[in-house]
Design a protein around this motif. Structure first.
Motif, PDB file in Angstrom:
ATOM      1  N   GLU A   1       0.763  -1.261  -0.115  1.00 34.70           N
ATOM      2  CA  GLU A   1       0.024   0.022  -0.647  1.00 34.70           C
ATOM      3  C   GLU A   1       0.812   1.047  -0.397  1.00 34.70           C
ATOM      4  OE1 GLU A   1      -2.823  -0.444   3.516  1.00 34.70           O
ATOM      5  OE2 GLU A   1      -4.298  -1.831   1.866  1.00 34.70           O
ATOM      6  N   ILE A   2       1.858   1.350  -1.054  1.00 34.63           N
ATOM      7  CA  ILE A   2       2.597   2.749  -1.488  1.00 34.63           C
ATOM      8  C   ILE A   2       2.105   3.375  -2.365  1.00 34.63           C
ATOM      9  CG2 ILE A   2       4.908   3.714  -1.485  1.00 34.63           C
ATOM     10  CD1 ILE A   2       4.823   1.100   1.316  1.00 34.63           C
ATOM     11  N   VAL A   3       1.849   4.214  -1.709  1.00 33.28           N
ATOM     12  CA  VAL A   3       1.491   5.745  -2.722  1.00 33.28           C
ATOM     13  C   VAL A   3       2.907   6.566  -2.980  1.00 33.28           C
ATOM     14  CG1 VAL A   3      -0.356   7.568  -3.260  1.00 33.28           C
ATOM     15  CG2 VAL A   3      -1.164   5.204  -2.591  1.00 33.28           C
ATOM     16  N   VAL A   4       3.001   7.297  -4.010  1.00 35.60           N
ATOM     17  CA  VAL A   4       4.237   7.872  -4.519  1.00 35.60           C
ATOM     18  C   VAL A   4       4.048   9.125  -3.953  1.00 35.60           C
ATOM     19  CG1 VAL A   4       5.724   8.882  -6.282  1.00 35.60           C
ATOM     20  CG2 VAL A   4       4.520   6.311  -6.352  1.00 35.60           C
ATOM     21  N   PRO A   5       4.621   9.995  -2.625  1.00 37.83           N
ATOM     22  CA  PRO A   5       4.678  10.903  -2.583  1.00 37.83           C
ATOM     23  C   PRO A   5       4.360  12.168  -2.859  1.00 37.83           C
ATOM     24  CG  PRO A   5       6.556   9.746  -1.823  1.00 37.83           C
ATOM     25  CD  PRO A   5       5.710   9.017  -2.321  1.00 37.83           C
ATOM     26  N   GLY A   6       3.583  13.126  -2.818  1.00 35.74           N
ATOM     27  CA  GLY A   6       3.902  14.039  -3.616  1.00 35.74           C
ATOM     28  C   GLY A   6       5.134  15.356  -3.598  1.00 35.74           C
ATOM     29  N   ARG A   7       5.539  16.100  -4.482  1.00 41.56           N
ATOM     30  CA  ARG A   7       7.183  16.715  -4.184  1.00 41.56           C
ATOM     31  C   ARG A   7       7.644  16.904  -2.957  1.00 41.56           C
ATOM     32  NH1 ARG A   7      10.010  17.010  -8.880  1.00 41.56           N
ATOM     33  NH2 ARG A   7      12.250  17.945  -8.517  1.00 41.56           N
ATOM     34  N   ASP A   8       6.637  17.828  -2.381  1.00 37.21           N
ATOM     35  CA  ASP A   8       7.469  18.991  -1.038  1.00 37.21           C
ATOM     36  C   ASP A   8       7.251  16.913   0.148  1.00 37.21           C
ATOM     37  OD1 ASP A   8       8.465  20.588   0.347  1.00 37.21           O
ATOM     38  OD2 ASP A   8       6.495  20.267   0.983  1.00 37.21           O
ATOM     39  N   GLU A   9       6.582  16.624   0.074  1.00 36.70           N
ATOM     40  CA  GLU A   9       6.979  15.248   1.138  1.00 36.70           C
ATOM     41  C   GLU A   9       8.380  14.550   0.428  1.00 36.70           C
ATOM     42  OE1 GLU A   9       4.802  11.466   3.235  1.00 36.70           O
ATOM     43  OE2 GLU A   9       3.477  12.473   1.224  1.00 36.70           O
ATOM     44  N   SER A  10       8.288  13.662  -0.752  1.00 36.39           N
ATOM     45  CA  SER A  10       9.534  13.306  -1.210  1.00 36.39           C
ATOM     46  C   SER A  10      10.626  14.284  -1.459  1.00 36.39           C
ATOM     47  CB  SER A  10       9.006  13.251  -2.671  1.00 36.39           C
ATOM     48  OG  SER A  10       8.282  12.669  -3.208  1.00 36.39           O
ATOM     49  N   THR A  11      11.279  15.048  -1.178  1.00 38.44           N
ATOM     50  CA  THR A  11      11.322  16.289  -0.928  1.00 38.44           C
ATOM     51  C   THR A  11      11.797  15.304   0.632  1.00 38.44           C
ATOM     52  OG1 THR A  11      11.791  17.614  -2.608  1.00 38.44           O
ATOM     53  CG2 THR A  11      12.758  18.141  -1.329  1.00 38.44           C
ATOM     54  N   VAL A  12      11.361  15.854   1.427  1.00 37.75           N
ATOM     55  CA  VAL A  12      11.819  15.673   2.615  1.00 37.75           C
ATOM     56  C   VAL A  12      11.982  14.336   2.958  1.00 37.75           C
ATOM     57  CG1 VAL A  12      10.532  15.382   5.054  1.00 37.75           C
ATOM     58  CG2 VAL A  12      10.054  17.386   3.948  1.00 37.75           C
ATOM     59  N   LEU A  13      11.468  13.087   2.511  1.00 40.65           N
ATOM     60  CA  LEU A  13      11.968  11.856   2.891  1.00 40.65           C
ATOM     61  C   LEU A  13      13.246  11.332   1.944  1.00 40.65           C
ATOM     62  CD1 LEU A  13       8.603  10.376   2.040  1.00 40.65           C
ATOM     63  CD2 LEU A  13       9.343  10.118   4.001  1.00 40.65           C
ATOM     64  N   VAL A  14      13.950  11.815   1.154  1.00 41.97           N
ATOM     65  CA  VAL A  14      15.069  11.974   0.495  1.00 41.97           C
ATOM     66  C   VAL A  14      16.273  13.095   1.360  1.00 41.97           C
ATOM     67  CG1 VAL A  14      16.452  12.837  -1.813  1.00 41.97           C
ATOM     68  CG2 VAL A  14      13.933  11.672  -2.043  1.00 41.97           C
ATOM     69  N   ALA A  15      16.014  14.032   1.959  1.00 43.74           N
ATOM     70  CA  ALA A  15      16.888  14.582   3.057  1.00 43.74           C
ATOM     71  C   ALA A  15      16.955  14.318   3.923  1.00 43.74           C
ATOM     72  CB  ALA A  15      15.903  16.292   3.058  1.00 43.74           C
ATOM     73  N   ARG A  16      15.780  13.623   4.955  1.00 41.03           N
ATOM     74  CA  ARG A  16      16.306  12.772   5.270  1.00 41.03           C
ATOM     75  C   ARG A  16      16.931  10.709   4.949  1.00 41.03           C
ATOM     76  NH1 ARG A  16      10.590  10.939   8.729  1.00 41.03           N
ATOM     77  NH2 ARG A  16      11.244  10.012  10.166  1.00 41.03           N
ATOM     78  N   LEU A  17      16.328  10.583   4.429  1.00 40.65           N
ATOM     79  CA  LEU A  17      17.938   9.362   3.391  1.00 40.65           C
ATOM     80  C   LEU A  17      19.465  10.237   4.010  1.00 40.65           C
ATOM     81  CD1 LEU A  17      18.130   6.550   2.350  1.00 40.65           C
ATOM     82  CD2 LEU A  17      17.946   8.181   0.661  1.00 40.65           C
ATOM     83  N   MET A  18      19.123  11.112   3.608  1.00 47.02           N
ATOM     84  CA  MET A  18      21.165  11.517   2.596  1.00 47.02           C
ATOM     85  C   MET A  18      21.259  12.147   4.032  1.00 47.02           C
ATOM     86  SD  MET A  18      21.092  10.791  -0.059  1.00 47.02           S
ATOM     87  CE  MET A  18      22.964  10.732  -0.185  1.00 47.02           C
ATOM     88  N   ALA A  19      20.442  12.798   5.698  1.00 48.07           N
ATOM     89  CA  ALA A  19      21.447  12.935   6.396  1.00 48.07           C
ATOM     90  C   ALA A  19      21.328  11.727   7.354  1.00 48.07           C
ATOM     91  CB  ALA A  19      19.903  13.438   7.657  1.00 48.07           C
ATOM     92  N   ASP A  20      20.801  10.549   6.761  1.00 53.86           N
ATOM     93  CA  ASP A  20      21.076   9.069   7.723  1.00 53.86           C
ATOM     94  C   ASP A  20      22.453   8.644   7.247  1.00 53.86           C
ATOM     95  OD1 ASP A  20      18.562   9.589   9.293  1.00 53.86           O
ATOM     96  OD2 ASP A  20      17.651   7.443   8.417  1.00 53.86           O
ATOM     97  N   ASP A  21      22.677   9.126   5.633  1.00 52.57           N
ATOM     98  CA  ASP A  21      23.634   8.466   5.501  1.00 52.57           C
ATOM     99  C   ASP A  21      24.818   9.108   5.670  1.00 52.57           C
ATOM    100  OD1 ASP A  21      25.331   6.908   3.129  1.00 52.57           O
ATOM    101  OD2 ASP A  21      24.863   8.806   2.005  1.00 52.57           O
TER     102      ASP A  21
END
Length: 176
Positions: free
Chosen positions: A66-86
């Motif tokens: 049940e994964i829906v592609v998030p909107g652009r703003d949410e996508s950016t936040v998710l990718v930013a959190r990923l890179m912060a973790d990395d």
């Protein structure tokens, strides 16, 4: 698993995850215990895989979870959190790596506030003519963790990380 897929779809929607990146992501999910057959099939593909190979498998996995592609703003936040973790796990050799990464996500219409702020901050990073404001970078690097296992973070972050300079860019005046 759900978070990893959501982040992968977010990165994909921003053009940061290509079909050939899915096999590495799938392998990391298998190593973390996923028993999903479509994930196993994705893991078996090589890095020359294209959307014809990956799209039906990714769609099946995302539908099942049940994964829906998030909107652009949410996508950016998710990718930013990923890179912060990395970056917390593997620091970069350059100043303001998060700002540099997110600048590439700022579209001409600036649908993401986070990417827009990074875009504005990045313009002066390597310029000797002004004091660099690293507040945005500090905020970006301290974003909440996604809580994903390290191998999954590495696999998801690898395509983005490859866009960073490997050495500190030279300082000097640039036309703005």
């Amino acid at each position: 698993m759900r978070t990893a897929l959501l982040v992968a779809r977010a990165a994909e929607s921003l053009g940061c995850l290509q079909p050939g990146d899915w096999p590495d992501v799938a392998v990391s999910l298998l190593l973390e215990g996923s028993e999903d057959l479509a994930i196993a099939e994705l893991a078996g593909l090589n890095q020359r895989a294209n959307g014809w190979d990956t799209d039906p498998l990714v769609a099946a996995v995302c539908e099942r979870h049940e994964i829906v592609v998030p909107g652009r703003d949410e996508s950016t936040v998710l990718v930013a959190r990923l890179m912060a973790d990395d970056l917390r796990a593997r620091p970069a050799v350059i100043t303001a790596p998060m700002t540099r990464l997110l600048t590439g996500l700022a579209p001409p219409d600036f649908e993401s506030d986070l990417a827009s702020r990074a875009f504005l901050a990045e313009e002066y990073l390597d310029c000797g003519c002004t004091e660099v404001d690293l507040d945005t970078e500090a905020e970006l690097q301290s974003m909440p963790t996604l809580g994903l296992p390290a191998p999954v973070v590495r696999a998801l972050a690898r395509p983005l990380r490859s866009t960073l300079p490997t050495t500190q860019p030279a300082h000097g005046h640039h036309d703005h």
